[in-house]
Design a protein around this motif. Sequence first.
Motif, PDB file in Angstrom:
ATOM      1  N   ILE A   7      36.514 -15.352  15.749  1.00 15.49           N
ATOM      2  CA  ILE A   7      37.224 -16.508  15.210  1.00 15.49           C
ATOM      3  C   ILE A   7      36.646 -17.786  15.820  1.00 15.49           C
ATOM      4  CG2 ILE A   7      39.464 -17.664  15.065  1.00 15.49           C
ATOM      5  CD1 ILE A   7      39.390 -15.189  13.378  1.00 15.49           C
ATOM      6  N   THR A   8      36.402 -18.792  14.979  1.00 17.95           N
ATOM      7  CA  THR A   8      35.911 -20.078  15.477  1.00 17.95           C
ATOM      8  C   THR A   8      36.914 -21.210  15.296  1.00 17.95           C
ATOM      9  OG1 THR A   8      34.834 -20.515  13.347  1.00 17.95           O
ATOM     10  CG2 THR A   8      33.504 -19.477  15.068  1.00 17.95           C
ATOM     11  N   THR A   9      37.851 -21.072  14.368  1.00 14.95           N
ATOM     12  CA  THR A   9      38.828 -22.121  14.109  1.00 14.95           C
ATOM     13  C   THR A   9      40.167 -21.501  13.748  1.00 14.95           C
ATOM     14  OG1 THR A   9      37.119 -23.611  13.253  1.00 14.95           O
ATOM     15  CG2 THR A   9      39.380 -24.168  12.736  1.00 14.95           C
ATOM     16  N   LEU A  10      41.232 -22.053  14.314  1.00 11.07           N
ATOM     17  CA  LEU A  10      42.599 -21.703  13.938  1.00 11.07           C
ATOM     18  C   LEU A  10      43.349 -22.991  13.626  1.00 11.07           C
ATOM     19  CD1 LEU A  10      43.632 -19.032  16.625  1.00 11.07           C
ATOM     20  CD2 LEU A  10      43.043 -18.610  14.233  1.00 11.07           C
ATOM     21  N   ALA A  11      44.163 -22.972  12.581  1.00 11.09           N
ATOM     22  CA  ALA A  11      45.003 -24.118  12.241  1.00 11.09           C
ATOM     23  C   ALA A  11      46.297 -23.589  11.640  1.00 11.09           C
ATOM     24  CB  ALA A  11      44.306 -25.054  11.252  1.00 11.09           C
ATOM     25  N   VAL A  12      47.404 -24.230  11.972  1.00 10.83           N
ATOM     26  CA  VAL A  12      48.697 -23.840  11.428  1.00 10.83           C
ATOM     27  C   VAL A  12      49.378 -25.071  10.847  1.00 10.83           C
ATOM     28  CG1 VAL A  12      48.980 -21.910  13.028  1.00 10.83           C
ATOM     29  CG2 VAL A  12      49.875 -24.153  13.649  1.00 10.83           C
ATOM     30  N   THR A  13      50.272 -24.837   9.894  1.00  9.58           N
ATOM     31  CA  THR A  13      51.073 -25.923   9.352  1.00  9.58           C
ATOM     32  C   THR A  13      52.124 -26.320  10.383  1.00  9.58           C
ATOM     33  OG1 THR A  13      52.538 -24.301   8.321  1.00  9.58           O
ATOM     34  CG2 THR A  13      50.744 -25.191   6.966  1.00  9.58           C
ATOM     35  N   PRO A  14      52.693 -27.527  10.287  1.00 12.40           N
ATOM     36  CA  PRO A  14      53.728 -27.918  11.255  1.00 12.40           C
ATOM     37  C   PRO A  14      54.887 -26.933  11.319  1.00 12.40           C
ATOM     38  CG  PRO A  14      52.982 -29.837  10.034  1.00 12.40           C
ATOM     39  CD  PRO A  14      52.323 -28.650   9.399  1.00 12.40           C
TER      40      PRO A  14
ATOM     41  N   GLY B 132      54.614 -23.741  10.809  1.00 15.98           N
ATOM     42  CA  GLY B 132      54.142 -22.437  11.254  1.00 15.98           C
ATOM     43  C   GLY B 132      54.148 -21.396  10.160  1.00 15.98           C
ATOM     44  N   ARG B 133      54.408 -21.784   8.925  1.00 17.60           N
ATOM     45  CA  ARG B 133      54.488 -20.815   7.830  1.00 17.60           C
ATOM     46  C   ARG B 133      53.117 -20.308   7.417  1.00 17.60           C
ATOM     47  NH1 ARG B 133      54.510 -20.352   2.248  1.00 17.60           N
ATOM     48  NH2 ARG B 133      53.720 -22.469   2.001  1.00 17.60           N
ATOM     49  N   LEU B 134      52.096 -21.170   7.480  1.00 20.23           N
ATOM     50  CA  LEU B 134      50.750 -20.790   7.060  1.00 20.23           C
ATOM     51  C   LEU B 134      49.776 -20.905   8.222  1.00 20.23           C
ATOM     52  CD1 LEU B 134      50.483 -22.601   3.593  1.00 20.23           C
ATOM     53  CD2 LEU B 134      51.048 -20.201   4.025  1.00 20.23           C
ATOM     54  N   LEU B 135      48.776 -20.040   8.213  1.00 13.00           N
ATOM     55  CA  LEU B 135      47.715 -20.010   9.221  1.00 13.00           C
ATOM     56  C   LEU B 135      46.373 -20.005   8.508  1.00 13.00           C
ATOM     57  CD1 LEU B 135      46.512 -19.299  12.133  1.00 13.00           C
ATOM     58  CD2 LEU B 135      46.799 -16.901  11.433  1.00 13.00           C
ATOM     59  N   ALA B 136      45.430 -20.822   8.974  1.00 12.55           N
ATOM     60  CA  ALA B 136      44.065 -20.841   8.434  1.00 12.55           C
ATOM     61  C   ALA B 136      43.102 -20.362   9.504  1.00 12.55           C
ATOM     62  CB  ALA B 136      43.676 -22.237   7.962  1.00 12.55           C
ATOM     63  N   THR B 137      42.122 -19.547   9.099  1.00 12.21           N
ATOM     64  CA  THR B 137      41.149 -18.998  10.036  1.00 12.21           C
ATOM     65  C   THR B 137      39.744 -19.156   9.475  1.00 12.21           C
ATOM     66  OG1 THR B 137      41.249 -16.755   9.078  1.00 12.21           O
ATOM     67  CG2 THR B 137      42.811 -17.279  10.838  1.00 12.21           C
ATOM     68  N   THR B 138      38.769 -19.323  10.378  1.00 11.09           N
ATOM     69  CA  THR B 138      37.347 -19.282  10.024  1.00 11.09           C
ATOM     70  C   THR B 138      36.619 -18.470  11.078  1.00 11.09           C
ATOM     71  OG1 THR B 138      36.732 -21.288  11.254  1.00 11.09           O
ATOM     72  CG2 THR B 138      37.518 -21.592   8.993  1.00 11.09           C
TER      73      THR B 138
END
Length: 463
Positions: free
Chosen positions: A212-219, A221-227
Amino acid sequence: MNLARHSISATEPLVLYDVRFDSDCQIFTASSPEGFAVYRVLPLDLLKKREVSGGILSSVVPMHCSSILFLVGGGRDPRYPPNKVIFWNEALGKEVAELEFREKVRGLACRRGWLAVALRRRVVAFEIGDSIKRYGEWDTYENTRGVIAIATGAYSTLLAAPARQPGHVQLIHLPPCPPPVPVGPPPSIPPRQPPPATKHPHSVIVAHNTAITTLAVTPSGRLLATTSVRGTLIRVWDTATGKQVRELRRGSDQAEIYGVAFRPDEAEICVWSDKGTIHVFSLAAGAGLSNRQSKLSSLTSFIPIPKYFESEWSYARFRIPTQSAHISLTQQAAARDANPDLAEEEKCTVGWIEAPTIPQTTAPAPSPATDYQLIALTYTGGWYRLALPNKKPSSVPAGSAQTNITSSGSVRSGTARPPSVSSVAGGGRADKGKGVSRDSDRKEGRDCTLLEFRRFGSWDGWG
Protein backbone atom coordinates in the motif's frame (compact mmCIF):
# COMPACT_ATOMS: atom_id res chain seq x y z
CA MET A 1 30.36 46.49 -32.07
CA ASN A 2 31.73 44.44 -29.21
CA LEU A 3 29.23 42.86 -26.83
CA ALA A 4 30.33 41.74 -23.43
CA ARG A 5 29.64 38.14 -22.59
CA HIS A 6 27.27 37.73 -19.67
CA SER A 7 26.10 34.60 -17.94
CA ILE A 8 22.61 34.21 -16.55
CA SER A 9 22.46 32.20 -13.36
CA ALA A 10 19.48 30.13 -12.32
CA THR A 11 17.13 31.53 -9.74
CA GLU A 12 17.56 29.89 -6.36
CA PRO A 13 14.68 27.39 -6.13
CA LEU A 14 12.35 27.59 -3.15
CA VAL A 15 12.84 24.73 -0.71
CA LEU A 16 9.76 23.41 1.08
CA TYR A 17 10.18 20.21 3.05
CA ASP A 18 6.54 19.71 3.95
CA VAL A 19 3.20 21.18 2.82
CA ARG A 20 -0.11 19.91 4.20
CA PHE A 21 -3.69 20.91 4.90
CA ASP A 22 -5.54 20.60 8.17
CA SER A 23 -8.42 18.12 8.17
CA ASP A 24 -11.01 20.76 7.18
CA CYS A 25 -8.81 22.44 4.51
CA GLN A 26 -9.18 25.81 6.21
CA ILE A 27 -5.47 26.30 6.85
CA PHE A 28 -2.23 24.74 5.64
CA THR A 29 1.31 24.59 6.96
CA ALA A 30 4.63 24.80 5.14
CA SER A 31 8.14 24.17 6.45
CA SER A 32 11.31 25.60 4.93
CA PRO A 33 14.98 25.89 5.98
CA GLU A 34 14.04 29.08 7.87
CA GLY A 35 11.19 27.56 9.90
CA PHE A 36 7.48 27.02 9.35
CA ALA A 37 4.42 29.08 8.50
CA VAL A 38 0.64 28.75 8.74
CA TYR A 39 -1.59 30.06 5.95
CA ARG A 40 -5.29 30.57 5.45
CA VAL A 41 -6.36 28.54 2.44
CA LEU A 42 -8.91 30.97 0.96
CA PRO A 43 -8.27 33.78 0.56
CA LEU A 44 -4.57 32.94 0.66
CA ASP A 45 -3.09 34.75 3.65
CA LEU A 46 -0.06 34.29 5.87
CA LEU A 47 -1.37 33.85 9.44
CA LYS A 48 1.76 32.92 11.38
CA LYS A 49 5.42 32.43 10.72
CA ARG A 50 7.99 31.04 13.07
CA GLU A 51 11.73 31.05 12.47
CA VAL A 52 13.36 27.84 13.63
CA SER A 53 17.14 27.57 13.67
CA GLY A 54 19.38 24.60 14.16
CA GLY A 55 18.00 22.13 11.65
CA ILE A 56 15.24 20.87 9.35
CA LEU A 57 11.58 20.11 10.11
CA SER A 58 10.44 17.25 7.89
CA SER A 59 6.80 17.46 9.07
CA VAL A 60 4.59 20.22 10.48
CA VAL A 61 1.12 18.77 11.12
CA PRO A 62 -1.77 21.02 12.27
CA MET A 63 -4.41 19.60 14.61
CA HIS A 64 -7.53 21.09 12.96
CA CYS A 65 -7.51 24.88 13.39
CA SER A 66 -6.15 24.78 16.94
CA SER A 67 -2.88 26.30 18.10
CA ILE A 68 -1.28 22.84 18.43
CA LEU A 69 1.19 21.72 15.77
CA PHE A 70 3.09 18.43 15.69
CA LEU A 71 6.72 18.82 14.60
CA VAL A 72 9.10 16.09 13.40
CA GLY A 73 12.74 16.64 12.51
CA GLY A 74 14.30 15.14 9.41
CA GLY A 75 16.61 15.58 6.45
CA ARG A 76 20.40 15.67 6.66
CA ASP A 77 20.36 18.07 9.62
CA PRO A 78 17.18 17.45 11.69
CA ARG A 79 16.03 20.14 14.10
CA TYR A 80 14.75 17.46 16.50
CA PRO A 81 15.74 13.80 16.72
CA PRO A 82 13.73 11.91 14.05
CA ASN A 83 12.42 9.54 16.73
CA LYS A 84 10.51 12.32 18.51
CA VAL A 85 7.18 14.09 17.96
CA ILE A 86 7.22 17.61 19.38
CA PHE A 87 3.98 19.26 20.53
CA TRP A 88 4.22 22.95 19.66
CA ASN A 89 1.70 25.46 21.04
CA GLU A 90 1.74 28.43 18.67
CA ALA A 91 -0.36 30.53 21.07
CA LEU A 92 2.43 30.18 23.65
CA GLY A 93 5.22 30.09 21.08
CA LYS A 94 6.98 27.12 22.65
CA GLU A 95 7.20 23.35 22.98
CA VAL A 96 4.73 21.95 25.49
CA ALA A 97 5.29 18.18 25.25
CA GLU A 98 7.05 15.47 23.28
CA LEU A 99 6.74 11.79 22.46
CA GLU A 100 9.90 9.71 22.10
CA PHE A 101 10.18 6.36 20.35
CA ARG A 102 12.99 3.87 19.83
CA GLU A 103 12.94 4.37 16.06
CA LYS A 104 12.28 6.98 13.39
CA VAL A 105 8.78 8.45 13.10
CA ARG A 106 7.44 7.66 9.61
CA GLY A 107 4.05 9.40 9.53
CA LEU A 108 1.39 11.22 11.56
CA ALA A 109 -2.40 11.50 11.45
CA CYS A 110 -4.55 13.42 13.90
CA ARG A 111 -8.10 14.43 14.77
CA ARG A 112 -9.61 16.34 17.69
CA GLY A 113 -7.95 15.01 20.82
CA TRP A 114 -6.11 12.13 19.14
CA LEU A 115 -2.76 11.48 17.45
CA ALA A 116 -1.69 8.36 15.54
CA VAL A 117 2.01 7.76 14.87
CA ALA A 118 3.21 5.42 12.12
CA LEU A 119 6.52 3.65 12.74
CA ARG A 120 8.29 1.14 10.53
CA ARG A 121 6.28 -1.89 11.68
CA ARG A 122 3.62 -0.54 14.03
CA VAL A 123 1.08 2.19 14.60
CA VAL A 124 0.56 3.80 18.02
CA ALA A 125 -2.48 5.92 19.01
CA PHE A 126 -2.50 8.56 21.76
CA GLU A 127 -5.36 10.41 23.44
CA ILE A 128 -4.49 14.08 23.93
CA GLY A 129 -6.14 16.11 26.68
CA ASP A 130 -4.83 17.60 29.89
CA SER A 131 -2.34 14.76 29.66
CA ILE A 132 -1.18 12.42 26.90
CA LYS A 133 -2.33 8.81 27.24
CA ARG A 134 -1.17 5.88 25.14
CA TYR A 135 -4.34 4.19 23.85
CA GLY A 136 -3.12 1.24 21.80
CA GLU A 137 -0.56 -0.25 19.43
CA TRP A 138 -0.99 -2.37 16.30
CA ASP A 139 1.53 -4.26 14.18
CA THR A 140 1.83 -3.44 10.47
CA TYR A 141 3.72 -4.52 7.38
CA GLU A 142 6.97 -2.70 6.49
CA ASN A 143 5.65 0.88 6.40
CA THR A 144 8.60 3.06 5.43
CA ARG A 145 6.28 5.60 3.79
CA GLY A 146 4.38 6.19 7.03
CA VAL A 147 1.02 5.41 5.40
CA ILE A 148 -1.87 6.09 7.77
CA ALA A 149 -5.32 7.74 7.65
CA ILE A 150 -7.85 8.80 10.27
CA ALA A 151 -11.49 9.89 10.00
CA THR A 152 -11.95 13.41 11.36
CA GLY A 153 -15.72 13.98 11.24
CA ALA A 154 -17.87 14.30 14.37
CA TYR A 155 -18.48 10.91 16.03
CA SER A 156 -16.25 9.08 13.53
CA THR A 157 -14.07 6.25 14.83
CA LEU A 158 -11.97 4.87 11.96
CA LEU A 159 -8.18 4.65 11.89
CA ALA A 160 -6.79 2.88 8.79
CA ALA A 161 -3.25 1.50 8.57
CA PRO A 162 -1.38 -1.22 6.68
CA ALA A 163 -1.97 -4.71 8.06
CA ARG A 164 0.65 -7.40 8.60
CA GLN A 165 0.52 -8.60 4.99
CA PRO A 166 1.52 -6.41 2.00
CA GLY A 167 -1.52 -4.96 0.24
CA HIS A 168 -3.78 -5.52 3.27
CA VAL A 169 -5.39 -2.72 5.31
CA GLN A 170 -6.49 -3.01 8.93
CA LEU A 171 -9.49 -1.03 10.18
CA ILE A 172 -9.05 0.17 13.77
CA HIS A 173 -11.90 1.81 15.65
CA LEU A 174 -11.11 4.46 18.26
CA PRO A 175 -13.59 6.16 20.60
CA PRO A 176 -15.91 8.58 18.72
CA CYS A 177 -14.41 11.89 17.64
CA PRO A 178 -15.98 14.81 19.56
CA PRO A 179 -17.83 17.45 17.47
CA PRO A 180 -16.24 20.87 17.03
CA VAL A 181 -17.02 23.54 19.59
CA PRO A 182 -19.74 25.76 18.06
CA VAL A 183 -18.88 29.39 17.40
CA GLY A 184 -21.53 31.88 18.51
CA PRO A 185 -24.87 30.99 20.10
CA PRO A 186 -25.65 27.28 20.39
CA PRO A 187 -28.07 25.85 17.80
CA SER A 188 -31.74 25.56 18.81
CA ILE A 189 -31.63 21.85 17.94
CA PRO A 190 -28.34 20.21 18.95
CA PRO A 191 -26.91 17.65 16.52
CA ARG A 192 -27.95 14.12 17.26
CA GLN A 193 -25.19 11.68 18.04
CA PRO A 194 -25.51 8.42 16.09
CA PRO A 195 -25.80 5.26 18.16
CA PRO A 196 -22.42 3.63 18.81
CA ALA A 197 -21.58 0.63 16.67
CA THR A 198 -21.90 -2.57 18.63
CA LYS A 199 -19.82 -4.60 16.21
CA HIS A 200 -17.20 -3.94 13.56
CA PRO A 201 -17.15 -7.22 11.60
CA HIS A 202 -14.51 -6.23 9.05
CA SER A 203 -11.11 -5.56 10.53
CA VAL A 204 -8.91 -6.34 7.49
CA ILE A 205 -9.43 -5.53 3.80
CA VAL A 206 -7.39 -7.32 1.13
CA ALA A 207 -6.94 -4.28 -1.09
CA HIS A 208 -3.97 -5.00 -3.42
CA ASN A 209 -1.40 -7.64 -4.28
CA THR A 210 1.49 -5.24 -3.66
CA ALA A 211 2.39 -2.83 -0.87
CA ILE A 212 0.00 0.00 0.00
CA THR A 213 1.29 3.48 -0.88
CA THR A 214 -1.72 5.69 -0.09
CA LEU A 215 -4.66 5.52 2.31
CA ALA A 216 -7.49 8.06 2.49
CA VAL A 217 -10.80 8.01 4.34
CA THR A 218 -13.87 10.21 4.25
CA PRO A 219 -14.52 12.41 7.31
CA SER A 220 -17.27 10.01 8.38
CA GLY A 221 -15.03 6.97 7.90
CA ARG A 222 -17.63 5.31 5.67
CA LEU A 223 -15.35 5.02 2.62
CA LEU A 224 -11.68 4.08 2.27
CA ALA A 225 -9.44 4.65 -0.78
CA THR A 226 -6.27 2.65 -1.41
CA THR A 227 -3.43 2.68 -3.95
CA SER A 228 -0.40 0.44 -4.41
CA VAL A 229 3.13 0.74 -5.74
CA ARG A 230 1.87 0.18 -9.28
CA GLY A 231 0.03 3.51 -9.14
CA THR A 232 -2.50 2.76 -11.87
CA LEU A 233 -5.64 1.94 -9.85
CA ILE A 234 -7.52 3.61 -7.00
CA ARG A 235 -9.86 1.26 -5.17
CA VAL A 236 -12.69 2.53 -3.00
CA TRP A 237 -14.06 0.37 -0.18
CA ASP A 238 -17.10 0.39 2.08
CA THR A 239 -15.61 0.10 5.55
CA ALA A 240 -18.83 -1.27 7.08
CA THR A 241 -19.08 -4.26 4.72
CA GLY A 242 -15.47 -4.54 3.56
CA LYS A 243 -16.62 -4.66 -0.07
CA GLN A 244 -15.06 -2.82 -2.98
CA VAL A 245 -17.49 -0.24 -4.33
CA ARG A 246 -15.42 1.32 -7.13
CA GLU A 247 -12.21 0.72 -9.07
CA LEU A 248 -10.85 3.85 -10.77
CA ARG A 249 -7.95 4.03 -13.23
CA ARG A 250 -5.42 6.86 -13.04
CA GLY A 251 -3.55 5.67 -16.14
CA SER A 252 -1.96 2.65 -17.76
CA ASP A 253 1.69 3.38 -16.96
CA GLN A 254 3.30 3.10 -13.54
CA ALA A 255 3.41 6.19 -11.31
CA GLU A 256 4.03 7.18 -7.73
CA ILE A 257 0.76 8.41 -6.29
CA TYR A 258 1.38 11.21 -3.79
CA GLY A 259 -2.12 11.40 -2.35
CA VAL A 260 -5.86 10.87 -2.59
CA ALA A 261 -8.61 13.12 -1.18
CA PHE A 262 -12.37 12.61 -0.89
CA ARG A 263 -14.77 15.47 -1.39
CA PRO A 264 -16.37 16.16 2.02
CA ASP A 265 -19.81 15.02 0.81
CA GLU A 266 -18.26 11.78 -0.55
CA ALA A 267 -19.53 12.49 -4.10
CA GLU A 268 -16.11 12.79 -5.77
CA ILE A 269 -12.47 11.91 -5.24
CA CYS A 270 -9.21 13.33 -6.60
CA VAL A 271 -5.75 11.78 -6.93
CA TRP A 272 -2.35 13.29 -7.77
CA SER A 273 0.97 11.68 -8.65
CA ASP A 274 4.52 12.27 -9.85
CA LYS A 275 3.13 12.77 -13.37
CA GLY A 276 2.22 16.31 -12.29
CA THR A 277 -1.45 15.68 -13.04
CA ILE A 278 -4.51 15.88 -10.78
CA HIS A 279 -7.34 13.50 -11.72
CA VAL A 280 -10.94 13.91 -10.52
CA PHE A 281 -13.44 11.02 -10.43
CA SER A 282 -17.16 10.98 -9.71
CA LEU A 283 -18.38 8.55 -7.04
CA ALA A 284 -22.12 9.33 -6.92
CA ALA A 285 -24.69 9.16 -9.69
CA GLY A 286 -26.04 12.58 -10.60
CA ALA A 287 -23.19 14.42 -8.83
CA GLY A 288 -21.99 16.02 -12.06
CA LEU A 289 -20.16 14.69 -15.10
CA SER A 290 -19.73 10.93 -15.23
CA ASN A 291 -16.41 9.11 -15.44
CA ARG A 292 -15.18 8.09 -18.85
CA GLN A 293 -15.10 4.49 -20.05
CA SER A 294 -13.87 2.74 -23.16
CA LYS A 295 -16.42 2.27 -25.93
CA LEU A 296 -15.66 -1.46 -25.68
CA SER A 297 -16.97 -1.61 -22.09
CA SER A 298 -20.51 -2.12 -23.41
CA LEU A 299 -19.41 -5.43 -24.96
CA THR A 300 -18.55 -7.10 -21.64
CA SER A 301 -21.88 -8.96 -21.57
CA PHE A 302 -21.29 -10.38 -25.04
CA ILE A 303 -17.59 -11.17 -25.36
CA PRO A 304 -14.74 -11.56 -22.86
CA ILE A 305 -12.51 -8.49 -22.98
CA PRO A 306 -9.57 -7.46 -20.77
CA LYS A 307 -10.49 -5.76 -17.52
CA TYR A 308 -8.55 -2.68 -18.68
CA PHE A 309 -11.38 -1.76 -21.05
CA GLU A 310 -13.92 -1.86 -18.21
CA SER A 311 -12.02 0.75 -16.20
CA GLU A 312 -13.44 4.09 -15.13
CA TRP A 313 -11.24 7.04 -16.09
CA SER A 314 -11.26 10.49 -14.55
CA TYR A 315 -13.86 12.90 -15.91
CA ALA A 316 -11.60 15.92 -15.24
CA ARG A 317 -7.91 16.65 -14.77
CA PHE A 318 -5.39 19.45 -14.37
CA ARG A 319 -1.70 19.38 -15.16
CA ILE A 320 0.55 21.42 -12.89
CA PRO A 321 2.58 23.75 -15.16
CA THR A 322 6.34 23.23 -15.05
CA GLN A 323 8.15 25.92 -13.15
CA SER A 324 11.25 27.01 -14.97
CA ALA A 325 11.49 27.04 -18.74
CA HIS A 326 14.10 29.82 -18.43
CA ILE A 327 16.38 27.53 -16.43
CA SER A 328 18.04 24.75 -18.35
CA LEU A 329 17.65 21.15 -17.30
CA THR A 330 21.40 21.06 -16.63
CA GLN A 331 21.11 23.98 -14.20
CA GLN A 332 18.14 22.37 -12.47
CA ALA A 333 20.00 19.08 -12.10
CA ALA A 334 23.10 20.89 -10.78
CA ALA A 335 20.99 22.76 -8.21
CA ARG A 336 19.40 19.52 -7.02
CA ASP A 337 22.75 17.75 -6.81
CA ALA A 338 24.11 20.63 -4.71
CA ASN A 339 21.10 20.50 -2.39
CA PRO A 340 19.45 17.06 -2.22
CA ASP A 341 16.73 18.48 0.06
CA LEU A 342 15.18 20.47 -2.82
CA ALA A 343 11.55 19.58 -3.40
CA GLU A 344 10.57 17.86 -6.62
CA GLU A 345 9.39 20.39 -9.16
CA GLU A 346 5.87 19.02 -9.62
CA LYS A 347 5.25 17.48 -6.23
CA CYS A 348 2.03 18.81 -4.73
CA THR A 349 -0.78 18.18 -2.28
CA VAL A 350 -4.45 18.81 -3.01
CA GLY A 351 -7.50 19.60 -0.88
CA TRP A 352 -11.21 20.31 -1.33
CA ILE A 353 -12.83 23.61 -0.37
CA GLU A 354 -16.26 25.23 -0.67
CA ALA A 355 -16.18 28.68 -2.28
CA PRO A 356 -18.96 31.14 -3.11
CA THR A 357 -20.24 31.23 -6.67
CA ILE A 358 -20.74 34.39 -8.73
CA PRO A 359 -24.40 35.51 -8.63
CA GLN A 360 -25.99 35.09 -12.03
CA THR A 361 -28.57 37.87 -11.48
CA THR A 362 -28.60 41.23 -9.79
CA ALA A 363 -31.41 40.16 -7.48
CA PRO A 364 -30.18 39.45 -3.95
CA ALA A 365 -29.96 35.78 -3.18
CA PRO A 366 -31.49 34.47 0.05
CA SER A 367 -28.21 32.80 0.89
CA PRO A 368 -24.81 32.70 -0.87
CA ALA A 369 -24.42 29.68 -3.15
CA THR A 370 -21.23 27.66 -2.93
CA ASP A 371 -19.59 24.93 -4.94
CA TYR A 372 -16.68 22.58 -4.39
CA GLN A 373 -13.28 23.53 -5.78
CA LEU A 374 -9.72 22.21 -5.50
CA ILE A 375 -6.67 23.89 -3.99
CA ALA A 376 -3.31 22.52 -5.16
CA LEU A 377 -0.13 23.42 -3.26
CA THR A 378 3.23 22.66 -4.86
CA TYR A 379 6.49 22.13 -3.03
CA THR A 380 7.93 25.03 -5.00
CA GLY A 381 5.46 27.52 -3.52
CA GLY A 382 2.61 27.48 -6.03
CA TRP A 383 -1.04 27.94 -4.95
CA TYR A 384 -3.67 26.96 -7.54
CA ARG A 385 -7.44 27.33 -7.18
CA LEU A 386 -9.30 25.09 -9.61
CA ALA A 387 -12.94 24.90 -10.67
CA LEU A 388 -14.38 21.60 -11.85
CA PRO A 389 -15.69 21.53 -15.42
CA ASN A 390 -19.30 20.99 -14.33
CA LYS A 391 -19.17 23.98 -12.00
CA LYS A 392 -19.55 27.68 -12.70
CA PRO A 393 -16.52 29.90 -11.98
CA SER A 394 -16.42 31.28 -8.48
CA SER A 395 -15.69 34.79 -7.39
CA VAL A 396 -12.09 35.83 -6.91
CA PRO A 397 -11.19 37.90 -3.83
CA ALA A 398 -10.79 41.59 -4.58
CA GLY A 399 -7.23 42.61 -5.37
CA SER A 400 -6.02 39.08 -6.04
CA ALA A 401 -4.46 38.07 -9.33
CA GLN A 402 -6.49 35.85 -11.64
CA THR A 403 -4.94 33.74 -14.34
CA ASN A 404 -6.60 31.30 -16.69
CA ILE A 405 -4.27 28.55 -17.82
CA THR A 406 -5.06 25.42 -19.74
CA SER A 407 -3.97 22.13 -18.27
CA SER A 408 -1.05 22.12 -20.69
CA GLY A 409 0.07 25.45 -19.27
CA SER A 410 -0.75 27.98 -22.02
CA VAL A 411 -1.92 31.39 -20.79
CA ARG A 412 -5.33 32.58 -21.95
CA SER A 413 -5.79 35.83 -20.07
CA GLY A 414 -5.14 37.45 -16.70
CA THR A 415 -2.90 39.83 -14.83
CA ALA A 416 -0.70 37.46 -12.85
CA ARG A 417 2.32 35.83 -14.41
CA PRO A 418 2.02 32.05 -14.11
CA PRO A 419 4.94 29.66 -13.97
CA SER A 420 6.65 29.36 -17.32
CA VAL A 421 6.13 26.08 -19.08
CA SER A 422 8.39 23.72 -20.99
CA SER A 423 6.09 22.15 -23.54
CA VAL A 424 6.49 19.70 -26.37
CA ALA A 425 4.68 19.41 -29.65
CA GLY A 426 0.98 18.80 -29.27
CA GLY A 427 0.59 20.88 -26.11
CA GLY A 428 2.13 18.33 -23.75
CA ARG A 429 5.42 18.41 -21.89
CA ALA A 430 8.31 16.14 -21.09
CA ASP A 431 7.41 13.64 -18.39
CA LYS A 432 10.76 13.11 -16.68
CA GLY A 433 11.26 9.84 -18.51
CA LYS A 434 8.32 8.22 -16.72
CA GLY A 435 6.42 7.63 -19.96
CA VAL A 436 3.05 9.06 -20.89
CA SER A 437 -0.07 6.96 -21.17
CA ARG A 438 -0.64 6.43 -24.89
CA ASP A 439 -4.38 6.81 -24.60
CA SER A 440 -4.50 9.55 -21.96
CA ASP A 441 -5.79 12.19 -24.36
CA ARG A 442 -8.48 9.83 -25.56
CA LYS A 443 -9.50 8.60 -22.13
CA GLU A 444 -9.28 11.76 -20.06
CA GLY A 445 -12.26 14.01 -19.57
CA ARG A 446 -12.52 17.75 -19.51
CA ASP A 447 -9.91 20.02 -17.99
CA CYS A 448 -10.35 21.87 -14.72
CA THR A 449 -10.30 25.66 -14.95
CA LEU A 450 -7.58 27.58 -13.15
CA LEU A 451 -9.38 30.44 -11.42
CA GLU A 452 -6.47 31.87 -9.49
CA PHE A 453 -2.72 31.43 -9.13
CA ARG A 454 -0.63 32.79 -6.28
CA ARG A 455 2.76 32.32 -4.66
CA PHE A 456 3.58 31.56 -1.05
CA GLY A 457 6.84 30.98 0.82
CA SER A 458 9.76 33.28 0.17
CA TRP A 459 7.37 35.74 -1.51
CA ASP A 460 5.92 36.37 1.94
CA GLY A 461 9.27 37.42 3.30
CA TRP A 462 10.03 34.44 5.51
CA GLY A 463 11.41 31.75 3.17
